[in-house]
Every structure is written in C-alpha cells, then in structure tokens.
Motif scaffolding. Structure first.
Motif, PDB file in Angstrom:
ATOM      1  N   LEU A 125      24.476 -25.520  -7.703  1.00  0.00           N
ATOM      2  CA  LEU A 125      25.537 -26.138  -8.487  1.00  0.00           C
ATOM      3  C   LEU A 125      25.443 -25.813  -9.975  1.00  0.00           C
ATOM      4  O   LEU A 125      26.460 -25.486 -10.596  1.00  0.00           O
ATOM      5  N   PRO A 126      24.244 -25.889 -10.577  1.00  0.00           N
ATOM      6  CA  PRO A 126      24.191 -25.582 -12.016  1.00  0.00           C
ATOM      7  C   PRO A 126      24.551 -24.140 -12.338  1.00  0.00           C
ATOM      8  O   PRO A 126      24.834 -23.818 -13.498  1.00  0.00           O
ATOM      9  N   ARG A 127      24.550 -23.256 -11.336  1.00  0.00           N
ATOM     10  CA  ARG A 127      24.783 -21.837 -11.586  1.00  0.00           C
ATOM     11  C   ARG A 127      26.196 -21.389 -11.217  1.00  0.00           C
ATOM     12  O   ARG A 127      26.536 -20.224 -11.414  1.00  0.00           O
ATOM     13  N   ILE A 128      26.998 -22.290 -10.668  1.00  0.00           N
ATOM     14  CA  ILE A 128      28.358 -21.923 -10.300  1.00  0.00           C
ATOM     15  C   ILE A 128      29.210 -21.844 -11.552  1.00  0.00           C
ATOM     16  O   ILE A 128      29.210 -22.767 -12.357  1.00  0.00           O
ATOM     17  N   PRO A 129      29.933 -20.756 -11.764  1.00  0.00           N
ATOM     18  CA  PRO A 129      30.761 -20.627 -12.964  1.00  0.00           C
ATOM     19  C   PRO A 129      31.766 -21.769 -13.057  1.00  0.00           C
ATOM     20  O   PRO A 129      32.423 -22.111 -12.073  1.00  0.00           O
ATOM     21  N   PRO A 130      31.902 -22.377 -14.243  1.00  0.00           N
ATOM     22  CA  PRO A 130      32.813 -23.511 -14.394  1.00  0.00           C
ATOM     23  C   PRO A 130      34.270 -23.107 -14.501  1.00  0.00           C
ATOM     24  O   PRO A 130      35.127 -23.954 -14.673  1.00  0.00           O
ATOM     25  N   SER A 131      34.573 -21.813 -14.397  1.00  0.00           N
ATOM     26  CA  SER A 131      35.937 -21.341 -14.622  1.00  0.00           C
ATOM     27  C   SER A 131      36.844 -21.502 -13.411  1.00  0.00           C
ATOM     28  O   SER A 131      38.049 -21.361 -13.533  1.00  0.00           O
ATOM     29  N   ALA A 132      36.273 -21.746 -12.247  1.00  0.00           N
ATOM     30  CA  ALA A 132      37.107 -21.806 -11.052  1.00  0.00           C
ATOM     31  C   ALA A 132      36.522 -22.779 -10.042  1.00  0.00           C
ATOM     32  O   ALA A 132      35.353 -23.136 -10.102  1.00  0.00           O
ATOM     33  N   ILE A 133      37.376 -23.230  -9.122  1.00  0.00           N
ATOM     34  CA  ILE A 133      36.915 -24.044  -8.003  1.00  0.00           C
ATOM     35  C   ILE A 133      36.503 -23.083  -6.902  1.00  0.00           C
ATOM     36  O   ILE A 133      37.347 -22.425  -6.286  1.00  0.00           O
ATOM     37  N   PRO A 134      35.219 -22.933  -6.648  1.00  0.00           N
ATOM     38  CA  PRO A 134      34.783 -21.868  -5.746  1.00  0.00           C
ATOM     39  C   PRO A 134      34.934 -22.237  -4.276  1.00  0.00           C
ATOM     40  O   PRO A 134      34.874 -23.405  -3.900  1.00  0.00           O
ATOM     41  N   ARG A 135      35.108 -21.222  -3.469  1.00  0.00           N
ATOM     42  CA  ARG A 135      34.992 -21.350  -2.021  1.00  0.00           C
ATOM     43  C   ARG A 135      33.785 -20.525  -1.614  1.00  0.00           C
ATOM     44  O   ARG A 135      33.749 -19.327  -1.859  1.00  0.00           O
ATOM     45  N   LEU A 136      32.805 -21.175  -1.039  1.00  0.00           N
ATOM     46  CA  LEU A 136      31.580 -20.491  -0.695  1.00  0.00           C
ATOM     47  C   LEU A 136      31.725 -19.702   0.601  1.00  0.00           C
ATOM     48  O   LEU A 136      32.585 -19.998   1.432  1.00  0.00           O
ATOM     49  N   ALA A 137      30.860 -18.717   0.775  1.00  0.00           N
ATOM     50  CA  ALA A 137      30.832 -17.958   2.019  1.00  0.00           C
ATOM     51  C   ALA A 137      30.174 -18.748   3.133  1.00  0.00           C
ATOM     52  O   ALA A 137      30.310 -18.414   4.309  1.00  0.00           O
ATOM     53  N   LEU A 138      29.457 -19.799   2.787  1.00  0.00           N
ATOM     54  CA  LEU A 138      28.761 -20.614   3.781  1.00  0.00           C
ATOM     55  C   LEU A 138      29.736 -21.222   4.771  1.00  0.00           C
ATOM     56  O   LEU A 138      30.817 -21.684   4.396  1.00  0.00           O
ATOM     57  N   ASP A 139      29.339 -21.223   6.037  1.00  0.00           N
ATOM     58  CA  ASP A 139      30.153 -21.809   7.099  1.00  0.00           C
ATOM     59  C   ASP A 139      29.518 -23.127   7.532  1.00  0.00           C
ATOM     60  O   ASP A 139      28.321 -23.181   7.827  1.00  0.00           O
ATOM     61  N   TRP A 140      30.308 -24.178   7.566  1.00  0.00           N
ATOM     62  CA  TRP A 140      29.813 -25.522   7.871  1.00  0.00           C
ATOM     63  C   TRP A 140      29.040 -25.526   9.192  1.00  0.00           C
ATOM     64  O   TRP A 140      27.922 -26.034   9.285  1.00  0.00           O
ATOM     65  N   ASP A 141      29.630 -24.955  10.239  1.00  0.00           N
ATOM     66  CA  ASP A 141      29.016 -25.000  11.566  1.00  0.00           C
ATOM     67  C   ASP A 141      27.727 -24.190  11.624  1.00  0.00           C
ATOM     68  O   ASP A 141      26.719 -24.631  12.170  1.00  0.00           O
ATOM     69  N   ALA A 142      27.762 -22.974  11.072  1.00  0.00           N
ATOM     70  CA  ALA A 142      26.566 -22.135  11.104  1.00  0.00           C
ATOM     71  C   ALA A 142      25.425 -22.783  10.332  1.00  0.00           C
ATOM     72  O   ALA A 142      24.274 -22.779  10.780  1.00  0.00           O
ATOM     73  N   GLN A 143      25.732 -23.364   9.178  1.00  0.00           N
ATOM     74  CA  GLN A 143      24.711 -24.025   8.379  1.00  0.00           C
ATOM     75  C   GLN A 143      24.115 -25.218   9.120  1.00  0.00           C
ATOM     76  O   GLN A 143      22.907 -25.434   9.127  1.00  0.00           O
ATOM     77  N   GLU A 144      24.961 -25.989   9.791  1.00  0.00           N
ATOM     78  CA  GLU A 144      24.481 -27.187  10.473  1.00  0.00           C
ATOM     79  C   GLU A 144      23.656 -26.839  11.713  1.00  0.00           C
ATOM     80  O   GLU A 144      22.626 -27.462  11.984  1.00  0.00           O
ATOM     81  N   VAL A 145      24.087 -25.836  12.476  1.00  0.00           N
ATOM     82  CA  VAL A 145      23.325 -25.414  13.664  1.00  0.00           C
ATOM     83  C   VAL A 145      21.944 -24.935  13.248  1.00  0.00           C
ATOM     84  O   VAL A 145      20.922 -25.302  13.849  1.00  0.00           O
ATOM     85  N   LEU A 146      21.888 -24.116  12.215  1.00  0.00           N
ATOM     86  CA  LEU A 146      20.613 -23.578  11.754  1.00  0.00           C
ATOM     87  C   LEU A 146      19.723 -24.682  11.191  1.00  0.00           C
ATOM     88  O   LEU A 146      18.513 -24.725  11.473  1.00  0.00           O
ATOM     89  N   TYR A 147      20.311 -25.581  10.420  1.00  0.00           N
ATOM     90  CA  TYR A 147      19.534 -26.672   9.812  1.00  0.00           C
ATOM     91  C   TYR A 147      18.919 -27.569  10.885  1.00  0.00           C
ATOM     92  O   TYR A 147      17.743 -27.921  10.832  1.00  0.00           O
ATOM     93  N   ARG A 148      19.714 -27.925  11.884  1.00  0.00           N
ATOM     94  CA  ARG A 148      19.210 -28.818  12.936  1.00  0.00           C
ATOM     95  C   ARG A 148      18.123 -28.149  13.762  1.00  0.00           C
ATOM     96  O   ARG A 148      17.134 -28.779  14.140  1.00  0.00           O
ATOM     97  N   ALA A 149      18.294 -26.857  14.042  1.00  0.00           N
ATOM     98  CA  ALA A 149      17.295 -26.151  14.844  1.00  0.00           C
ATOM     99  C   ALA A 149      15.969 -26.073  14.111  1.00  0.00           C
ATOM    100  O   ALA A 149      14.903 -26.324  14.698  1.00  0.00           O
TER     101      ALA A 149
END
Length: 385
Positions: A125-149
């Motif tokens: 968060l501190p490194r995200i440019p303040p000039s725009a509302i970003p959309r990350l490449a991260l996918d909610w489902d992929a992140q959650e499956v990997l995190y839980r495993a």
C-alpha cells in the motif's frame, strides 16, 4: 459580546453531536487512502472507510441513551469519556441530538477480502502510486486457495511462501508469505544472491513488484542461486522466449505465450538442507502459468490443493486448452446483491442461508465446487455504503 464569543463553541459541543475529522484529513495522502483497491476482476479487496469515535463531555449522570456505556464512563479519570470507536456513519447517527456527545471522524483500513490479502496489501500500500485507483493483477480466488493451502501446512517456526505468475505477461495472480508477520516476503528472500558473478551468466533484474529482490544466477540444469521469482522469470524466458517483468498491477494489454507444441519439463524441485523450492508450469501443453512454492523448516504442502487452484486458473486460459479438463461448478456470487445472487442459484434442492445486508462479500461453498457436493449455500453480505 466577548462572553458569548467564548460560549459559542462550548454550546456547539454540549448541544449535540459535533463532527470532528482527524487532523490532516484533507491532505493528498489521506485522499488517496480513501480510494478502493480491486483485484483483477474488479472486486474490492481493500478500502478506507469512514469511522467515528464517540466521546461524552457532559455532566454525570449521563443521558439514558448512554447507559450501556456507563462502565466505561465510571472507569475513566474524567471527561472527555471515550464511549466507543469503530462506529459506522449509520451507527453514530443514533446519538445525534444528545447533549454532551462528541463524534470524532477518522479513516480506517478495511481488508474486504480477508486475511489472504491483508499481510501482502500492508506491504505494498505505501508503494502504490497515489495518482490512480489501481486494479491489481492478483486474483481473489487464486490468492485465497493458495493462502489456505499453505496456512494448513504451516508449522511452528517454519516459513512458507507461494505464488502464481503468468509466464507471458509477468502478472502475479497470487503471492503468499507465511507467517503473516514475517519480515519481508519469503519468495524474494529465501535464497541469497550469489556475489561472484565472474564465471556464470547473470540472470535477474528487479522484479518490479515493489518488494525486495536482488540479482542472482540460474543454471537450468539443477542448482539454483537466484530468488524464487527470478527462477520464474528464467523459466518464462525458456518457455516463451522472453523474460517478462513481474508485477502486481494488471496490464491493459493481453499477451500469450506462443510456445506451440514444444515439450517442456513441467516440474522442478530444489533442496538445500532445511529449505526447498518446488515449481510447476501449467497446463502441460501451451503452458500459461508458473506455480511456485518455497519453504524453510517445514515439509512441502500436499498437492491436493492444486486441483482447486487449477479450477481457478482455468477460466483465464484463452478459450480453454485442448486436452485439459474444463472445470464447472458452483458460481462465484461475490459482489452481487442478494437478489442477483439468488437468481443464479437453483430454486429446488438447495438450502440457502444468508447474513447481513448489501452485497455478497463471502460465500460457502467456494466457486467451482462440484454441484454434487453442494447441499447448503451460505452467503455473507455487507453494506458498502
């Protein structure tokens, strides 16, 4: 006249609620923090929300409406008495008009996607440019499956990390580091860089994901002397003919790995005493993704989670890949209103439960779960206002 001049601010406080924003709320940095951050599908995974602290500055005994806070008032040294914090705008309006009540406005972070994203977002968060509302490449489902495993297999004192990277674009679909409070990300710090670069080809640049990384050396024949994410870049160069810059932000253009029907080794494993790294490219034909896991003082996770991860990643393949099984199942209802979610579910043979109001922020079962395993559906809603 002077007497009334000094009594005016006091009367405003005692006459009812006063909206008091915290200092610096109008600064550019604070305005940026109010923005939302979304995953690659546009789902909100983080937002700054307006919250309030409630104080009582009047005389005792307090009004009847403040009796639930009487213990806090009695245990305080004196006014102002802190009654509550973390109140939403709707909750704080219940106290409007009460004499001696002061509401202090502040902004608080909310990770709407839960713990799977929280530790990672705190770092970037501190490194995200303040000039725009970003959309990350991260996918909610992929992140959650990997995190839980990984969370399931994490042992005391051990470290685990994992990631999913698009070999063609360099977009990072998932990136997990455990334990959550470990300093730095395991995926960029597990293997130290080699300092003697005189007798080998140097491979590796800064990944561009705004996290710590360093140059290293990679020998495809076996030994690894690069960070895990650099290994992914090296593998992408072999498979796709070029090494993409790894990044956490979604790119407006789409790129694919034109590997044709060339055959590649699909799995790599490296071990060094109590540390290990495992990497697989998927699908086997025309590979698109690299799945990388790394650990220290812990055994590699069981591969059962890969099936769930493949279900998530399959929808990002261009039209499906020949020879690969297409996964279908329970729909993804997150972000929908309750009415829209119910319209996508069968009316018979399924028990539906829900909590809250607003839009669906959590659901059970997970998207992609085979229908034959679904008997009950639970939806968790939240008001986004």
């Amino acid at each position: 006249m002077r007497k009334w001049f000094f009594l005016l601010p006091i009367s405003l406080i005692l006459g009812g609620i006063v909206w008091q924003p915290i200092a610096g709320s109008g600064s550019p940095e604070h305005l940026f923090l109010r923005k939302e951050i979304r995953d690659r599908e546009g789902r909100v995974i983080f937002r700054m929300e307006r919250r309030y602290r409630l104080y009582y500055t009047g005389e005792l005994p307090p009004p009847e409406a403040l009796r639930p806070f009487l213990r806090k008032i009695e245990s305080s040294d004196g006014p102002p008495y802190l009654l509550a914090e973390g109140l939403s705008p709707g909750e704080v309006t219940r106290f409007a008009g009460l004499s001696g009540v002061l509401a202090e406005e502040y902004w608080a972070p909310r990770f709407t996607s839960g713990p799977a994203f929280a530790s990672l977002l705190r770092r970037i968060l501190p490194r995200i440019p303040p000039s725009a509302i970003p959309r990350l490449a991260l996918d909610w489902d992929a992140q959650e499956v990997l995190y839980r495993a990984l969370r399931k297999d994490l042992k005391r004192g051990g470290k685990l990390g994992g990631g999913v990277v698009d070999l063609a674009t360099g977009e990072v679909y998932a990136l997990v580091n455990l334990p959550d409070d470990a300093p730095g990300l395991l995926l960029t710090a597990l293997y130290p860089p080699v300092r003697d670069l005189s007798r080998a080809k140097v491979f590796g640049e800064r990944t561009g994901i705004e996290l710590r990384d360093s140059p290293g050396i990679y020998w495809p024949s076996g030994e690894i002397l690069a960070t895990p994410l650099q290994l992914v870049r090296a593998l992408a160069e072999r498979v796709c003919g070029r090494a993409p810059r790894l990044h956490l932000f979604k790119t407006p253009r789409s790129a694919f790995c034109y590997s044709g029907d060339r055959k590649f080794r699909t799995e790599y494993t490296y071990r060094d005493r109590n540390r290990w790294l495992w990497l697989r490219i998927w699908p086997q034909r025309r590979p698109r993704f690299a799945i990388v896991l790394a650990g220290e003082d812990v055994s590699p996770p069981r591969e059962g989670f890969l099936e769930a991860l493949y279900r998530v990643l399959y929808r990002w393949l261009p039209g499906g890949t020949p020879g690969e099984k297409r996964f279908r199942g329970f729909p993804d209802l997150r972000g929908l209103t309750l009415r829209a979610a119910l319209e996508r579910l069968p009316r018979k043979g399924l028990r539906i439960e829900f909590e809250g109001v607003g839009r669906v922020v959590r659901q059970w079962p997970r998207p992609g779960t085979p229908w034959k395993e679904v008997k009950t559906c639970k939806l968790y809603l939240d008001d986004e206002t």
